[in-house]
Design a protein around this motif. Structure first.
Motif, mmCIF file in Angstrom:
data_model
loop_
_atom_site.group_PDB
_atom_site.id
_atom_site.type_symbol
_atom_site.label_atom_id
_atom_site.label_comp_id
_atom_site.label_asym_id
_atom_site.label_seq_id
_atom_site.Cartn_x
_atom_site.Cartn_y
_atom_site.Cartn_z
ATOM 1 N N ASP A 68 0.818 -1.212 0.000
ATOM 2 C CA ASP A 68 0.000 0.000 0.000
ATOM 3 C C ASP A 68 0.849 1.257 0.000
ATOM 4 O O ASP A 68 0.507 2.252 -0.638
ATOM 5 N N ARG A 69 1.940 1.235 0.760
ATOM 6 C CA ARG A 69 2.819 2.401 0.810
ATOM 7 C C ARG A 69 4.250 1.941 1.023
ATOM 8 O O ARG A 69 4.493 0.781 1.371
ATOM 9 N N GLU A 70 5.196 2.851 0.814
ATOM 10 C CA GLU A 70 6.616 2.498 0.855
ATOM 11 C C GLU A 70 7.369 3.208 1.971
ATOM 12 O O GLU A 70 8.604 3.179 1.996
ATOM 13 N N ALA A 113 5.964 14.138 -4.738
ATOM 14 C CA ALA A 113 7.351 13.910 -5.152
ATOM 15 C C ALA A 113 7.903 12.669 -4.448
ATOM 16 O O ALA A 113 7.980 12.637 -3.222
ATOM 17 N N GLY A 114 8.263 11.640 -5.229
ATOM 18 C CA GLY A 114 8.656 10.363 -4.634
ATOM 19 C C GLY A 114 7.418 9.656 -4.113
ATOM 20 O O GLY A 114 7.333 9.277 -2.951
ATOM 21 N N CYS A 115 6.445 9.477 -5.032
ATOM 22 C CA CYS A 115 5.087 9.054 -4.626
ATOM 23 C C CYS A 115 5.000 7.610 -4.179
ATOM 24 O O CYS A 115 3.994 7.208 -3.583
ATOM 25 N N GLY A 116 6.040 6.771 -4.470
ATOM 26 C CA GLY A 116 5.905 5.349 -4.163
ATOM 27 C C GLY A 116 4.667 4.794 -4.863
ATOM 28 O O GLY A 116 4.322 5.229 -5.979
ATOM 29 N N PRO A 117 3.942 3.852 -4.228
ATOM 30 C CA PRO A 117 2.762 3.271 -4.887
ATOM 31 C C PRO A 117 1.508 4.125 -4.772
ATOM 32 O O PRO A 117 0.414 3.675 -5.123
ATOM 33 N N MET A 121 12.655 13.059 0.764
ATOM 34 C CA MET A 121 13.556 14.217 0.704
ATOM 35 C C MET A 121 15.003 13.815 1.017
ATOM 36 O O MET A 121 15.947 14.407 0.488
ATOM 37 N N TYR A 122 15.181 12.798 1.884
ATOM 38 C CA TYR A 122 16.553 12.450 2.263
ATOM 39 C C TYR A 122 17.355 11.896 1.088
ATOM 40 O O TYR A 122 18.587 11.861 1.149
ATOM 41 N N PHE A 123 16.690 11.487 0.018
ATOM 42 C CA PHE A 123 17.454 11.046 -1.159
ATOM 43 C C PHE A 123 18.204 12.232 -1.795
ATOM 44 O O PHE A 123 19.239 12.050 -2.417
ATOM 45 N N LEU A 124 17.629 13.431 -1.669
ATOM 46 C CA LEU A 124 18.262 14.632 -2.234
ATOM 47 C C LEU A 124 19.066 15.387 -1.176
ATOM 48 O O LEU A 124 20.037 16.077 -1.502
ATOM 49 N N ALA A 165 2.201 13.046 -9.898
ATOM 50 C CA ALA A 165 2.935 12.170 -8.997
ATOM 51 C C ALA A 165 4.111 11.593 -9.765
ATOM 52 O O ALA A 165 3.958 11.160 -10.916
ATOM 53 N N VAL A 166 5.282 11.607 -9.137
ATOM 54 C CA VAL A 166 6.469 11.144 -9.843
ATOM 55 C C VAL A 166 7.311 10.274 -8.917
ATOM 56 O O VAL A 166 7.396 10.531 -7.717
ATOM 57 N N ASP A 167 7.868 9.209 -9.486
ATOM 58 C CA ASP A 167 8.781 8.359 -8.725
ATOM 59 C C ASP A 167 9.826 7.796 -9.675
ATOM 60 O O ASP A 167 9.529 7.491 -10.832
ATOM 61 N N LEU A 168 11.045 7.637 -9.178
ATOM 62 C CA LEU A 168 12.136 7.081 -9.991
ATOM 63 C C LEU A 168 11.861 5.635 -10.375
ATOM 64 O O LEU A 168 12.316 5.170 -11.415
ATOM 65 N N HIS A 169 11.156 4.906 -9.515
ATOM 66 C CA HIS A 169 10.924 3.473 -9.718
ATOM 67 C C HIS A 169 9.656 3.303 -10.557
ATOM 68 O O HIS A 169 8.541 3.572 -10.087
ATOM 69 N N CYS A 189 6.163 15.656 -0.182
ATOM 70 C CA CYS A 189 7.321 14.765 -0.365
ATOM 71 C C CYS A 189 7.481 13.945 0.920
ATOM 72 O O CYS A 189 8.136 14.372 1.873
ATOM 73 N N ALA A 190 6.851 12.768 0.943
ATOM 74 C CA ALA A 190 6.835 11.940 2.159
ATOM 75 C C ALA A 190 7.947 10.898 2.111
ATOM 76 O O ALA A 190 7.967 10.044 1.222
ATOM 77 N N GLY A 191 8.879 10.996 3.042
ATOM 78 C CA GLY A 191 9.922 9.985 3.176
ATOM 79 C C GLY A 191 10.831 9.882 1.967
ATOM 80 O O GLY A 191 11.390 8.809 1.706
HETATM 81 C C1 LIG Z 1 10.565 5.700 1.351
HETATM 82 S S1 LIG Z 1 9.783 5.740 -0.218
HETATM 83 C C2 LIG Z 1 8.308 6.690 0.131
HETATM 84 C C3 LIG Z 1 7.285 6.554 -0.950
HETATM 85 C C4 LIG Z 1 5.958 7.280 -0.716
HETATM 86 N N1 LIG Z 1 6.114 8.710 -0.558
HETATM 87 C C5 LIG Z 1 5.237 6.686 0.461
HETATM 88 O O1 LIG Z 1 5.210 7.329 1.531
HETATM 89 O O2 LIG Z 1 4.709 5.580 0.312
HETATM 90 C C6 LIG Z 1 10.790 6.897 -1.119
HETATM 91 C C7 LIG Z 1 10.458 6.951 -2.610
HETATM 92 O O3 LIG Z 1 11.208 8.005 -3.210
HETATM 93 C C8 LIG Z 1 11.568 7.577 -4.515
HETATM 94 N N2 LIG Z 1 12.681 8.426 -4.967
HETATM 95 C C9 LIG Z 1 13.935 8.525 -4.489
HETATM 96 N N3 LIG Z 1 14.637 9.478 -5.130
HETATM 97 C C10 LIG Z 1 13.791 10.007 -6.057
HETATM 98 C C11 LIG Z 1 13.922 11.025 -7.052
HETATM 99 N N4 LIG Z 1 15.064 11.718 -7.216
HETATM 100 N N5 LIG Z 1 12.856 11.294 -7.830
HETATM 101 C C12 LIG Z 1 11.692 10.610 -7.682
HETATM 102 N N6 LIG Z 1 11.509 9.625 -6.764
HETATM 103 C C13 LIG Z 1 12.543 9.329 -5.958
HETATM 104 C C14 LIG Z 1 11.900 6.109 -4.345
HETATM 105 O O4 LIG Z 1 11.836 5.417 -5.578
HETATM 106 C C15 LIG Z 1 10.809 5.678 -3.367
HETATM 107 O O5 LIG Z 1 9.657 5.215 -4.029
#
Ligand SMILES: C[S@@+](CC[C@H](N)C(=O)[O-])C[C@H]1O[C@@H](n2cnc3c(N)ncnc32)[C@H](O)[C@@H]1O
Length: 239
Positions: free
Chosen positions: A14-16, A42-46, A109-112, A64-68, A105-107
């Motif tokens: 359901d969520r990531e 931003a980083g929407c997961g599923p 932001m730390y990727f950036l 909604a955008v996600d790298l995966h 941007c839930a969970g």
């Molecule tokens: C911890 S998951 C959280 C997903 C979602 N927000 C949730 O709460 O279910 C972090 C997500 O950020 C995505 N992600 C990481 N860096 C990204 C980027 N530069 N652009 C888009 N998505 C990114 C990952 O693929 C992953 O799906």
């Protein structure tokens, strides 16, 4: 990362990450987002939060955008009932054109990095645009070893003041904060635990077994201190 093992373990959840619909509602209220707003997940997961945003903001246009790619596809599928006002695609959240009234941007932001991510988002906001994001946080400067063990892969973690410093360094001010702690973490880990149990009973390959062990260790580390492991959800705007 073994992507096949990752997909077997994660696709269809359901969520990531930790979170709940009430966090989204709170942030939308704090940001004052309403009407035909333009919103980015931003980083929407599923797409759990994309769906909540679409439901809570019935006139808004939501991207909604996600790298995966499989997560972007899952978000598009679960939000198809909202029609063309919700779009999801595979891409980099730091490189979306906008402009948006709210970037959620839930969970992710730390990727950036907080300062770097807010810096990238600045050019994607309308004049009154706001950002809501969650970020790992230490609740005090005397956290038990279990908490530091949980966050050992994220040495950039700080306390609330440190998050505030990184927000200020990006040229933003904070409108409101709240902790994501307890139940929103259970909402992420409980379905993952059930998935792990199912995969274990089916006899996993060695690659999948290694992925299961990593997730089991993470969940055990969280269960050692669930009342001390938190994200700080902040609603911010350019200063
Ligand atoms: C911890 S998951 C959280 C997903 C979602 N927000 C949730 O709460 O279910 C972090 C997500 O950020 C995505 N992600 C990481 N860096 C990204 C980027 N530069 N652009 C888009 N998505 C990114 C990952 O693929 C992953 O799906």
């Amino acid at each position: 990362m073994d992507w096949e093992a990752f997909s077997t373990l994660h696709d269809g959840l359901d969520r990531e990450g930790p979170g709940c619909a009430d966090d989204v509602r709170w942030a939308v209220g704090m940001a004052g987002t309403h009407g035909e707003a333009r919103v980015l997940d931003a980083g929407c997961g599923p797409g759990a939060d994309t769906e909540t945003l679409a439901h809570e903001l019935p006139e808004a246009w939501i991207d909604a955008v996600d790298l995966h790619a499989p997560f972007a596809a899952a978000t598009a599928a679960r939000c198809s009932r909202f029609g063309p006002r919700v779009k999801a695609w595979q891409g980099d959240m730091a490189k979306v054109a906008g402009p948006y009234d709210l970037i959620w941007c839930a969970g992710a932001m730390y990727f950036l990095g907080v300062t770097e991510g807010l810096g990238a988002f600045r050019g994607m906001l309308t004049r009154a645009g706001r950002v809501a994001f969650s970020e790992p946080v230490l609740l005090s400067d005397k956290e038990p070893p279990e908490v530091h063990a949980f966050w050992s892969d994220y040495p950039q973690i700080t306390d609330r003041a440190g998050v505030e410093d990184r927000i200020a360094a990006a040229g933003y001010r904070t409108l409101g904060t709240r902790l994501v702690i307890g139940a929103p973490w259970e909402a992420y880990y409980a379905p993952l635990e059930r998935r792990i149990a199912d995969l274990r009973s089916a006899g996993p390959s060695s690659a999948l077994d290694a992925a299961l062990k990593r997730e089991e260790a993470e969940i055990a580390a969280w269960r050692a201190a669930p009342d001390r492991i938190a994200y700080l959800l902040s609603v911010v705007e350019p200063a």
